[in-house]
Motif scaffolding. Structure first.
Motif, PDB file in Angstrom:
ATOM      1  N   TRP A   1       7.046  14.961  -4.986  1.00  0.00           N
ATOM      2  CA  TRP A   1       6.639  13.927  -4.051  1.00  0.00           C
ATOM      3  C   TRP A   1       7.316  12.582  -4.375  1.00  0.00           C
ATOM      4  CZ3 TRP A   1       4.704  15.469   0.241  1.00  0.00           C
ATOM      5  CH2 TRP A   1       3.969  16.663   0.305  1.00  0.00           C
ATOM      6  N   ALA A   2       7.578  12.369  -5.676  1.00  0.00           N
ATOM      7  CA  ALA A   2       8.292  11.140  -6.042  1.00  0.00           C
ATOM      8  C   ALA A   2       9.697  11.120  -5.446  1.00  0.00           C
ATOM      9  CB  ALA A   2       8.365  10.991  -7.556  1.00  0.00           C
TER      10      ALA A   2
ATOM     11  N   GLY B   1       0.825  -1.216   0.000  1.00  0.00           N
ATOM     12  CA  GLY B   1       0.000   0.000   0.000  1.00  0.00           C
ATOM     13  C   GLY B   1       0.850   1.254   0.000  1.00  0.00           C
ATOM     14  N   THR B   2       1.942   1.171   0.763  1.00  0.00           N
ATOM     15  CA  THR B   2       2.835   2.333   0.800  1.00  0.00           C
ATOM     16  C   THR B   2       3.446   2.595  -0.575  1.00  0.00           C
ATOM     17  OG1 THR B   2       3.347   1.835   3.106  1.00  0.00           O
ATOM     18  CG2 THR B   2       4.854   3.294   1.934  1.00  0.00           C
ATOM     19  N   VAL B   3       3.892   1.519  -1.233  1.00  0.00           N
ATOM     20  CA  VAL B   3       4.471   1.681  -2.567  1.00  0.00           C
ATOM     21  C   VAL B   3       3.424   2.226  -3.550  1.00  0.00           C
ATOM     22  CG1 VAL B   3       5.487   0.454  -4.515  1.00  0.00           C
ATOM     23  CG2 VAL B   3       6.247  -0.049  -2.190  1.00  0.00           C
ATOM     24  N   GLY B   4       2.183   1.703  -3.430  1.00  0.00           N
ATOM     25  CA  GLY B   4       1.123   2.224  -4.313  1.00  0.00           C
ATOM     26  C   GLY B   4       0.871   3.702  -4.097  1.00  0.00           C
ATOM     27  N   PHE B   5       0.854   4.067  -2.825  1.00  0.00           N
ATOM     28  CA  PHE B   5       0.667   5.484  -2.532  1.00  0.00           C
ATOM     29  C   PHE B   5       1.808   6.313  -3.087  1.00  0.00           C
ATOM     30  CE2 PHE B   5      -0.944   9.072  -0.373  1.00  0.00           C
ATOM     31  CZ  PHE B   5       0.106   9.735   0.227  1.00  0.00           C
ATOM     32  N   LEU B   6       3.044   5.754  -2.918  1.00  0.00           N
ATOM     33  CA  LEU B   6       4.203   6.481  -3.447  1.00  0.00           C
ATOM     34  C   LEU B   6       4.150   6.574  -4.968  1.00  0.00           C
ATOM     35  CD1 LEU B   6       7.050   5.012  -1.195  1.00  0.00           C
ATOM     36  CD2 LEU B   6       5.996   7.259  -1.042  1.00  0.00           C
ATOM     37  N   LEU B   7       3.666   5.528  -5.635  1.00  0.00           N
ATOM     38  CA  LEU B   7       3.555   5.570  -7.089  1.00  0.00           C
ATOM     39  C   LEU B   7       2.570   6.638  -7.538  1.00  0.00           C
ATOM     40  CD1 LEU B   7       3.626   1.778  -8.017  1.00  0.00           C
ATOM     41  CD2 LEU B   7       5.380   3.490  -8.509  1.00  0.00           C
ATOM     42  N   SER B   8       1.464   6.722  -6.781  1.00  0.00           N
ATOM     43  CA  SER B   8       0.480   7.754  -7.141  1.00  0.00           C
ATOM     44  C   SER B   8       1.064   9.142  -6.964  1.00  0.00           C
ATOM     45  CB  SER B   8      -0.776   7.580  -6.298  1.00  0.00           C
ATOM     46  OG  SER B   8      -0.490   7.821  -4.929  1.00  0.00           O
TER      47      SER B   8
ATOM     48  N   GLU C   1      17.797   1.515   4.711  1.00  0.00           N
ATOM     49  CA  GLU C   1      18.921   1.634   5.644  1.00  0.00           C
ATOM     50  C   GLU C   1      18.547   1.097   7.027  1.00  0.00           C
ATOM     51  OE1 GLU C   1      21.893   2.213   5.218  1.00  0.00           O
ATOM     52  OE2 GLU C   1      22.638   2.559   7.250  1.00  0.00           O
ATOM     53  N   ALA C   2      17.307   1.430   7.484  1.00  0.00           N
ATOM     54  CA  ALA C   2      16.850   0.918   8.777  1.00  0.00           C
ATOM     55  C   ALA C   2      16.777  -0.604   8.762  1.00  0.00           C
ATOM     56  CB  ALA C   2      15.492   1.512   9.119  1.00  0.00           C
TER      57      ALA C   2
ATOM     58  N   ARG D   1      11.222   8.415  -2.775  1.00  0.00           N
ATOM     59  CA  ARG D   1      12.465   7.639  -2.940  1.00  0.00           C
ATOM     60  C   ARG D   1      13.384   7.808  -1.724  1.00  0.00           C
ATOM     61  NH1 ARG D   1      11.940   9.490  -8.362  1.00  0.00           N
ATOM     62  NH2 ARG D   1      13.416  11.202  -7.951  1.00  0.00           N
ATOM     63  N   THR D   2      13.382   9.036  -1.169  1.00  0.00           N
ATOM     64  CA  THR D   2      14.210   9.282   0.013  1.00  0.00           C
ATOM     65  C   THR D   2      13.729   8.446   1.194  1.00  0.00           C
ATOM     66  OG1 THR D   2      14.685  11.528  -0.739  1.00  0.00           O
ATOM     67  CG2 THR D   2      15.049  11.040   1.603  1.00  0.00           C
ATOM     68  N   ARG D   3      12.380   8.432   1.373  1.00  0.00           N
ATOM     69  CA  ARG D   3      11.843   7.632   2.483  1.00  0.00           C
ATOM     70  C   ARG D   3      12.128   6.145   2.275  1.00  0.00           C
ATOM     71  NH1 ARG D   3       7.520  11.426   2.106  1.00  0.00           N
ATOM     72  NH2 ARG D   3       6.317   9.959   0.819  1.00  0.00           N
ATOM     73  N   ALA D   4      11.999   5.678   1.033  1.00  0.00           N
ATOM     74  CA  ALA D   4      12.300   4.265   0.750  1.00  0.00           C
ATOM     75  C   ALA D   4      13.756   3.943   1.074  1.00  0.00           C
ATOM     76  CB  ALA D   4      11.989   3.926  -0.709  1.00  0.00           C
TER      77      ALA D   4
END
Length: 562
Positions: free
Chosen positions: A281-282, A266-273, A294-295, A286-289
């Motif tokens: 926002w893209a 769901g997170t990836v889908g939201f990021l894709l949108s 890293e975490a 990518r930064t959050r991903a």
């Protein structure tokens, strides 16, 4: 006409291309979402399986440690003198001593109960001898751990207690007398607290025996049943338990992995949108991903480091167990040496007995010789015959004390003249004292002063204390051994002290511990046995704390007798 026609056609082509591009992007997004779901779920399941593997190893090591410890208890007790005496002569005194010792060891070893069975499988001593559910008198000949221990030397059986109605593991070892099995020592271990800890930790654990029957579990309702089938989507880890024909299985549901994967998808889908909506926002997505990656990398590194640390701990535990096994083998060898010394004592007593007959003949001939000396004979003849009589009396006195010291203790306690016991002990160790030139300072003991005890064992304590002091004074030019007497409130205290090098803090800490000794040829049993004898008399044997520049001082307290 041509231009007007070209517009609608070009618009349709552009729309078709946009639709095709949208379809391609949609398919790519769906594929990416599906791939994300699969990868995240697979990673979460792998992490869960790894955590279960680490937990399973930890639980197996804990069970293995308990089994090794309790087997060692059974093995040591099978060669214990108190247990042997109870089997050889099951009188009330011997049986009571065995029960009291088993009760003391049960508390020190965290066992549920320890008991001694005779050749017929009847419990003659038990750690719960003074409880309402005492095992003493119960017949356990029907138990496999009894019959198998007689046949093979040792056995294990997990069963439900006939008296306590509590499940537990029974570890048994035969007791040999004269090379033949005369009884069986049994140690019962209960795992109630272990199972409660598993349940409180939220772990679904099952331990099965060779037949696949559940014997230990975090779900008590499953005990003595078959291993339940794994649920849909469950992740499991299974390991054998060394030292027992057991297998530990731990399970956990993988629903959390699917939830994590769905959340990630769901997170990836939201990021894709967001990516399709705006490049800004893209970029942030990518930064959050990257941060999450890293975490996750750090989490994996921490987990691997924790696994390595636990592996080192388990390796250290294995080394400790091997060291414990080596100590057990050493203890068994020292017990064999103690048996040899006991045999040597019997031979010495026999020799002393055999010397009496020729010694009496020599004395008789010397007396006859004195009667037959003719008048006018040289005075040296009478002097030599008198010397023979005096030496014969001295040898007779020494052999009498030696035979008395070697006699087997009867166990009967009564008034013992303290002066006679001390004189006998001093005679037995006099040769070394004279050879070392040790100065003795002795107390004035009233002839009528008596203590509660037994002659043979009291002399054994005194010989041990005096002999230890003489050995500590070996080679000292100013060697002095003092024995002092005090009386207070019905208690008689003998204090044995020397001006030797004294006790080091390390030796003082293990002074009354079996097989702990600083002597190259010592067994480390003399003071332990002496302390036990003093306790049997109702008294005590203690040592003063070590002080620099002072020798060793021991206090023997005994109850006085009217």
């Amino acid at each position: 006409m041509v231009d007007s026609a070209a517009g609608p056609v070009g618009g349709k082509l552009a729309g078709a291309r946009r639709a095709a591009l949208a379809a391609v992007i949609l398919v790519a997004c769906l594929g990416l979402l599906a791939l994300t779901f699969g990868l995240v779920r697979e990673s979460a399941v792998a992490e869960l399986a790894q955590r279960l593997e680490v937990t399973a190893r930890t639980r197996v090591q804990a069970l293995e440690s308990v089994l090794a410890k309790q087997r060692a208890v059974a093995a040591v007790l099978s060669d214990d003198t108190v247990m042997r005496e109870a089997l050889a002569d099951p009188n009330p005194a011997h049986v009571a001593r065995a029960s009291v010792k088993l009760d003391r060891l049960r508390g020190q070893t965290d066992s549920a109960v320890i008991y001694l069975l005779d050749r017929d499988g009847v419990a003659i001593a038990a750690s719960n001898w003074d409880e309402a559910v005492s095992f003493v008198g119960s017949d356990y000949s029907f138990r496999d751990y009894f019959s198998q221990a007689l046949l093979r030397g040792e056995a294990t059986q997990f069963a439900l207690g006939t008296v306590s109605k509590r499940a537990g593991l029974y570890l048994s070892h035969n007791v040999l007398l004269g090379g033949q099995p005369r009884g069986v020592i049994v140690v019962k271990v209960e795992f109630d607290q272990t199972e409660r800890n598993w349940a409180q930790a939220g772990e679904r654990i099952f331990v099965t025996d060779a037949a696949g029957q559940v014997i230990l579990t975090s779900q008590p309702g499953r005990r003595f049943g078959a291993l339940p089938a794994a649920g849909a989507g469950e992740v499991a880890a299974a390991l054998p338990v060394p030292g027992a024909d057991w297998r530990l299985v731990i399970r956990a549901p993988s629903a959390g992995a699917s939830q994590a994967a769905a959340f990630a998808t769901g997170t990836v889908g939201f990021l894709l949108s967001l990516m399709l909506g705006a490049g800004f926002w893209a970029a942030r997505a990518r930064t959050r991903a990257a941060r999450r990656a890293e975490a996750e990398r750090r989490y994996r590194a921490d987990l691997e480091r924790a696994v390595e640390e636990r592996t080192r701990d388990l390796t250290a535990e294995m080394r400790e167990r091997r060291a414990a096994e080596q100590r057990l083998a050493q203890m068994q060898g020292e017990m064999v040496q103690a048996n040899k010394l006991a045999t040597l004592g019997q031979i010495t007593a026999g020799v002393a007995h055999e010397v009496n007959t020729p010694l009496a003949t020599i004395r008789l001939l010397a007396e006859n010789g004195q009667q037959l000396i003719p008048p006018g004979a040289a005075p040296e003849v009478a002097e030599n015959l008198g010397q023979i009589l005096r030496m014969s009396d001295r040898i007779a006195q020494f052999t009498t004390e030696l035979r008395s010291f070697a006699r087997k203790a009867t166990g009967d306690l009564g008034p013992i003249p303290l002066k006679e016991a001390l004189d006998a002990a001093l005679l037995l160790v006099a040769s070394r004292r004279r050879a070392e030139g040790i100065r003795m300072v002795l107390p004035q003991i009233p002839p009528g002063l008596a203590v509660r005890g037994e002659t043979v064992r009291l002399e054994q304590i005194l010989v041990n204390l005096i002999q230890n002091a003489q050995e500590a004074l070996s080679g000292r030019p100013d060697a002095e051994l003092r024995i002092a007497l005090t009386q207070c409130d019905g208690t008689v205290r003998l204090t044995v002290s020397d001006n030797g090098p004294g006790l080091t803090p390390e030796i003082a800490a293990t002074l009354f511990t079996p097989f702990a000794t600083s002597k190259p040829q010592g067994l480390g049993l003399g003071l332990v046995i002496s302390q036990e004898i003093a306790r049997d008399f109702g008294g005590s044997l203690t040592a003063e704390p070590p002080q620099p520049g002072r020798g060793a001082t021991f206090h023997l307290d005994l109850p006085g007798m009217p």
